[in-house]
Scaffold this motif. Structure first.
Motif, PDB file in Angstrom:
ATOM      1  N   GLU A 151       8.435   0.997   7.179  1.00 24.28           N
ATOM      2  CA  GLU A 151       9.121   1.574   8.336  1.00 24.28           C
ATOM      3  C   GLU A 151       9.785   2.909   7.964  1.00 24.28           C
ATOM      4  OE1 GLU A 151      10.430   2.095  12.157  1.00 24.28           O
ATOM      5  OE2 GLU A 151       8.940   0.666  11.416  1.00 24.28           O
ATOM      6  N   LYS A 152      10.421   2.950   6.798  1.00 20.58           N
ATOM      7  CA  LYS A 152      11.110   4.177   6.365  1.00 20.58           C
ATOM      8  C   LYS A 152      10.135   5.327   6.113  1.00 20.58           C
ATOM      9  CE  LYS A 152      14.855   1.619   4.094  1.00 20.58           C
ATOM     10  NZ  LYS A 152      15.453   1.249   2.799  1.00 20.58           N
ATOM     11  N   LEU A 153       8.931   5.005   5.652  1.00 14.51           N
ATOM     12  CA  LEU A 153       7.974   6.041   5.256  1.00 14.51           C
ATOM     13  C   LEU A 153       6.851   6.249   6.282  1.00 14.51           C
ATOM     14  CD1 LEU A 153       7.577   5.227   1.445  1.00 14.51           C
ATOM     15  CD2 LEU A 153       9.097   6.899   2.526  1.00 14.51           C
ATOM     16  N   LYS A 154       6.985   5.681   7.457  1.00 21.66           N
ATOM     17  CA  LYS A 154       5.875   5.693   8.420  1.00 21.66           C
ATOM     18  C   LYS A 154       5.484   7.090   8.875  1.00 21.66           C
ATOM     19  CE  LYS A 154       8.725   4.866  12.517  1.00 21.66           C
ATOM     20  NZ  LYS A 154       9.062   3.904  13.578  1.00 21.66           N
ATOM     21  N   GLU A 155       6.385   8.060   8.814  1.00 21.18           N
ATOM     22  CA  GLU A 155       6.076   9.422   9.269  1.00 21.18           C
ATOM     23  C   GLU A 155       5.471  10.293   8.173  1.00 21.18           C
ATOM     24  OE1 GLU A 155       6.337  10.145  12.445  1.00 21.18           O
ATOM     25  OE2 GLU A 155       7.234   8.186  12.865  1.00 21.18           O
ATOM     26  N   ILE A 156       5.414   9.793   6.961  1.00 23.39           N
ATOM     27  CA  ILE A 156       4.920  10.588   5.833  1.00 23.39           C
ATOM     28  C   ILE A 156       3.422  10.377   5.675  1.00 23.39           C
ATOM     29  CG2 ILE A 156       5.159  11.092   3.362  1.00 23.39           C
ATOM     30  CD1 ILE A 156       7.734  11.569   4.936  1.00 23.39           C
ATOM     31  N   TYR A 157       2.687  11.476   5.528  1.00 29.17           N
ATOM     32  CA  TYR A 157       1.257  11.379   5.220  1.00 29.17           C
ATOM     33  C   TYR A 157       1.093  11.541   3.714  1.00 29.17           C
ATOM     34  CZ  TYR A 157      -3.534  12.558   4.351  1.00 29.17           C
ATOM     35  OH  TYR A 157      -4.804  12.571   3.819  1.00 29.17           O
ATOM     36  N   PHE A 158       0.541  10.525   3.063  1.00 29.59           N
ATOM     37  CA  PHE A 158       0.302  10.588   1.627  1.00 29.59           C
ATOM     38  C   PHE A 158      -1.152  10.949   1.368  1.00 29.59           C
ATOM     39  CE2 PHE A 158       3.861   7.508   1.914  1.00 29.59           C
ATOM     40  CZ  PHE A 158       4.787   8.240   1.188  1.00 29.59           C
ATOM     41  N   SER A 159      -1.339  12.013   0.615  1.00 29.30           N
ATOM     42  CA  SER A 159      -2.716  12.400   0.276  1.00 29.30           C
ATOM     43  C   SER A 159      -3.312  11.434  -0.736  1.00 29.30           C
ATOM     44  CB  SER A 159      -2.745  13.824  -0.274  1.00 29.30           C
ATOM     45  OG  SER A 159      -1.940  13.929  -1.425  1.00 29.30           O
ATOM     46  N   ASN A 160      -2.464  10.872  -1.597  1.00 28.30           N
ATOM     47  CA  ASN A 160      -2.927   9.906  -2.595  1.00 28.30           C
ATOM     48  C   ASN A 160      -1.872   8.829  -2.799  1.00 28.30           C
ATOM     49  OD1 ASN A 160      -5.410  11.238  -3.339  1.00 28.30           O
ATOM     50  ND2 ASN A 160      -4.155  12.731  -4.436  1.00 28.30           N
ATOM     51  N   ILE A 161      -2.348   7.614  -3.020  1.00 25.27           N
ATOM     52  CA  ILE A 161      -1.472   6.477  -3.313  1.00 25.27           C
ATOM     53  C   ILE A 161      -1.975   5.844  -4.613  1.00 25.27           C
ATOM     54  CG2 ILE A 161      -0.648   4.216  -2.545  1.00 25.27           C
ATOM     55  CD1 ILE A 161      -1.190   5.196   0.353  1.00 25.27           C
ATOM     56  N   TYR A 162      -1.048   5.646  -5.551  1.00 20.99           N
ATOM     57  CA  TYR A 162      -1.406   5.097  -6.862  1.00 20.99           C
ATOM     58  C   TYR A 162      -0.677   3.777  -7.088  1.00 20.99           C
ATOM     59  CZ  TYR A 162      -3.020   9.862  -7.615  1.00 20.99           C
ATOM     60  OH  TYR A 162      -3.665  11.068  -7.493  1.00 20.99           O
ATOM     61  N   VAL A 163      -1.402   2.812  -7.620  1.00 21.94           N
ATOM     62  CA  VAL A 163      -0.840   1.489  -7.915  1.00 21.94           C
ATOM     63  C   VAL A 163      -1.356   1.030  -9.279  1.00 21.94           C
ATOM     64  CG1 VAL A 163      -0.690   0.815  -5.477  1.00 21.94           C
ATOM     65  CG2 VAL A 163      -2.756   0.281  -6.767  1.00 21.94           C
ATOM     66  N   SER A 164      -0.715   0.001  -9.805  1.00 23.35           N
ATOM     67  CA  SER A 164      -1.208  -0.624 -11.030  1.00 23.35           C
ATOM     68  C   SER A 164      -2.308  -1.622 -10.669  1.00 23.35           C
ATOM     69  CB  SER A 164      -0.063  -1.330 -11.763  1.00 23.35           C
ATOM     70  OG  SER A 164       0.235  -2.576 -11.147  1.00 23.35           O
ATOM     71  N   GLN A 165      -2.815  -2.320 -11.668  1.00 22.07           N
ATOM     72  CA  GLN A 165      -3.839  -3.345 -11.434  1.00 22.07           C
ATOM     73  C   GLN A 165      -3.227  -4.664 -10.979  1.00 22.07           C
ATOM     74  OE1 GLN A 165      -5.472  -3.323 -15.449  1.00 22.07           O
ATOM     75  NE2 GLN A 165      -7.443  -2.674 -14.633  1.00 22.07           N
ATOM     76  N   LEU A 166      -1.922  -4.781 -11.024  1.00 23.09           N
ATOM     77  CA  LEU A 166      -1.273  -6.073 -10.803  1.00 23.09           C
ATOM     78  C   LEU A 166      -1.006  -6.332  -9.320  1.00 23.09           C
ATOM     79  CD1 LEU A 166       1.127  -5.898 -13.868  1.00 23.09           C
ATOM     80  CD2 LEU A 166      -1.059  -7.103 -13.687  1.00 23.09           C
ATOM     81  N   LYS A 167      -1.161  -7.604  -8.931  1.00 17.33           N
ATOM     82  CA  LYS A 167      -1.085  -8.002  -7.524  1.00 17.33           C
ATOM     83  C   LYS A 167       0.179  -7.521  -6.827  1.00 17.33           C
ATOM     84  CE  LYS A 167      -2.209 -12.424  -8.288  1.00 17.33           C
ATOM     85  NZ  LYS A 167      -2.519 -13.853  -8.071  1.00 17.33           N
ATOM     86  N   ARG A 168       1.288  -7.553  -7.526  1.00 19.12           N
ATOM     87  CA  ARG A 168       2.544  -7.225  -6.845  1.00 19.12           C
ATOM     88  C   ARG A 168       2.602  -5.780  -6.357  1.00 19.12           C
ATOM     89  NH1 ARG A 168       3.427  -8.625 -12.283  1.00 19.12           N
ATOM     90  NH2 ARG A 168       4.702  -7.217 -13.551  1.00 19.12           N
ATOM     91  N   THR A 169       1.970  -4.837  -7.073  1.00 19.92           N
ATOM     92  CA  THR A 169       1.939  -3.463  -6.555  1.00 19.92           C
ATOM     93  C   THR A 169       0.875  -3.321  -5.470  1.00 19.92           C
ATOM     94  OG1 THR A 169       0.418  -2.619  -8.256  1.00 19.92           O
ATOM     95  CG2 THR A 169       2.777  -2.458  -8.714  1.00 19.92           C
ATOM     96  N   LEU A 170      -0.252  -3.979  -5.660  1.00 24.13           N
ATOM     97  CA  LEU A 170      -1.307  -3.923  -4.645  1.00 24.13           C
ATOM     98  C   LEU A 170      -0.837  -4.524  -3.329  1.00 24.13           C
ATOM     99  CD1 LEU A 170      -4.235  -4.930  -6.983  1.00 24.13           C
ATOM    100  CD2 LEU A 170      -4.128  -2.794  -5.691  1.00 24.13           C
ATOM    101  N   GLU A 171      -0.179  -5.673  -3.391  1.00 24.74           N
ATOM    102  CA  GLU A 171       0.316  -6.323  -2.171  1.00 24.74           C
ATOM    103  C   GLU A 171       1.376  -5.461  -1.485  1.00 24.74           C
ATOM    104  OE1 GLU A 171       1.588 -10.224  -3.364  1.00 24.74           O
ATOM    105  OE2 GLU A 171      -0.463 -10.922  -3.678  1.00 24.74           O
ATOM    106  N   THR A 172       2.232  -4.827  -2.274  1.00 17.84           N
ATOM    107  CA  THR A 172       3.252  -3.941  -1.700  1.00 17.84           C
ATOM    108  C   THR A 172       2.580  -2.768  -0.992  1.00 17.84           C
ATOM    109  OG1 THR A 172       4.862  -4.567  -3.405  1.00 17.84           O
ATOM    110  CG2 THR A 172       5.265  -2.503  -2.226  1.00 17.84           C
ATOM    111  N   ALA A 173       1.626  -2.134  -1.668  1.00 14.74           N
ATOM    112  CA  ALA A 173       0.925  -0.981  -1.075  1.00 14.74           C
ATOM    113  C   ALA A 173       0.177  -1.374   0.198  1.00 14.74           C
ATOM    114  CB  ALA A 173      -0.039  -0.378  -2.091  1.00 14.74           C
ATOM    115  N   GLU A 174      -0.410  -2.559   0.207  1.00 17.49           N
ATOM    116  CA  GLU A 174      -1.150  -3.014   1.392  1.00 17.49           C
ATOM    117  C   GLU A 174      -0.238  -3.198   2.596  1.00 17.49           C
ATOM    118  OE1 GLU A 174      -3.148  -6.473  -0.094  1.00 17.49           O
ATOM    119  OE2 GLU A 174      -4.612  -5.272  -1.208  1.00 17.49           O
TER     120      GLU A 174
END
Length: 194
Positions: free
Chosen positions: A39-62
């Motif tokens: 909700e806080k970042l909904k107005e920001i357009y990210f050209s790239n998003i980087y995550v680790s291989q671990l589920k907790r970062t992937l689930e957060t990014a999703e």
């Protein structure tokens, strides 16, 4: 602008256990924290998003960006704590008394049994970040998002501040974000939101 966020809460966070390379999912609280960030970042357009291989970062990014693709960098995985993973401080102290005290006395110099050293961890994270830095150098005005782990974000924060800050004072709470502006091959803290 670089936006740094820590993954949402996991059960092992709740239980106050060491779990660097263990692959665990978010709790309901962790999912709620991720929705708050979205909700806080909904107005920001990210050209790239980087995550680790671990589920907790992937689930957060999703949750934060459900329709977007991510670059998965193994270099952004959390530090391994070796034989101590899945254990609480009390359990570690009971089973590894001497090593625990040595680590408490010098956590950046001593490593748990079978664990990655801090030097190896830092080198790995900064090597991974150098790939991201190349993108920033080409287009410093771009906005990128890194969904990371506490240890990884502390390494980056320390690097951004030319190692002038206390490593342990870099506190990345779950459910907040930090912004750094990249200009003239330098990083400037723009703010923290929680």
């Amino acid at each position: 602008m670089i936006y740094l966020i820590r993954h949402g809460e996991t059960l092992l966070n709740q239980e106050k256990k060491f779990y660097g390379s263990l692959d665990v999912s978010l709790t309901e609280t962790g999912k709620k924290q991720s929705r708050q960030i979205a909700e806080k970042l909904k107005e920001i357009y990210f050209s790239n998003i980087y995550v680790s291989q671990l589920k907790r970062t992937l689930e957060t990014a999703e949750i934060v960006r459900p329709e977007e693709q991510y670059y998965v960098l193994s270099e952004l995985n959390e530090k391994s704590f070796g034989a101590w993973e899945g254990l609480s401080a009390d359990q570690i102290e009971a089973s590894y008394k001497k090593q625990w005290q040595a680590w408490l006395d010098a956590p950046l110099e001593k490593a748990p049994p079978e664990a990655e050293s801090f030097k190896q961890f830092k080198h790995r994270v900064l090597h991974g970040f150098s790939k991201i830095e190349g993108t920033l150098a080409e287009n410093p005005q771009t906005d990128i998002l890194i969904v990371g782990h506490l240890g990884v974000l502390r390494v980056l924060d320390h690097y951004f501040n030319h190692y002038s800050t206390d490593f342990w004072s870099c506190d990345y709470q779950q459910g907040m974000y930090t912004m750094y502006r990249y200009e003239n091959n330098s990083y400037q803290l723009e703010g923290r939101n929680n």
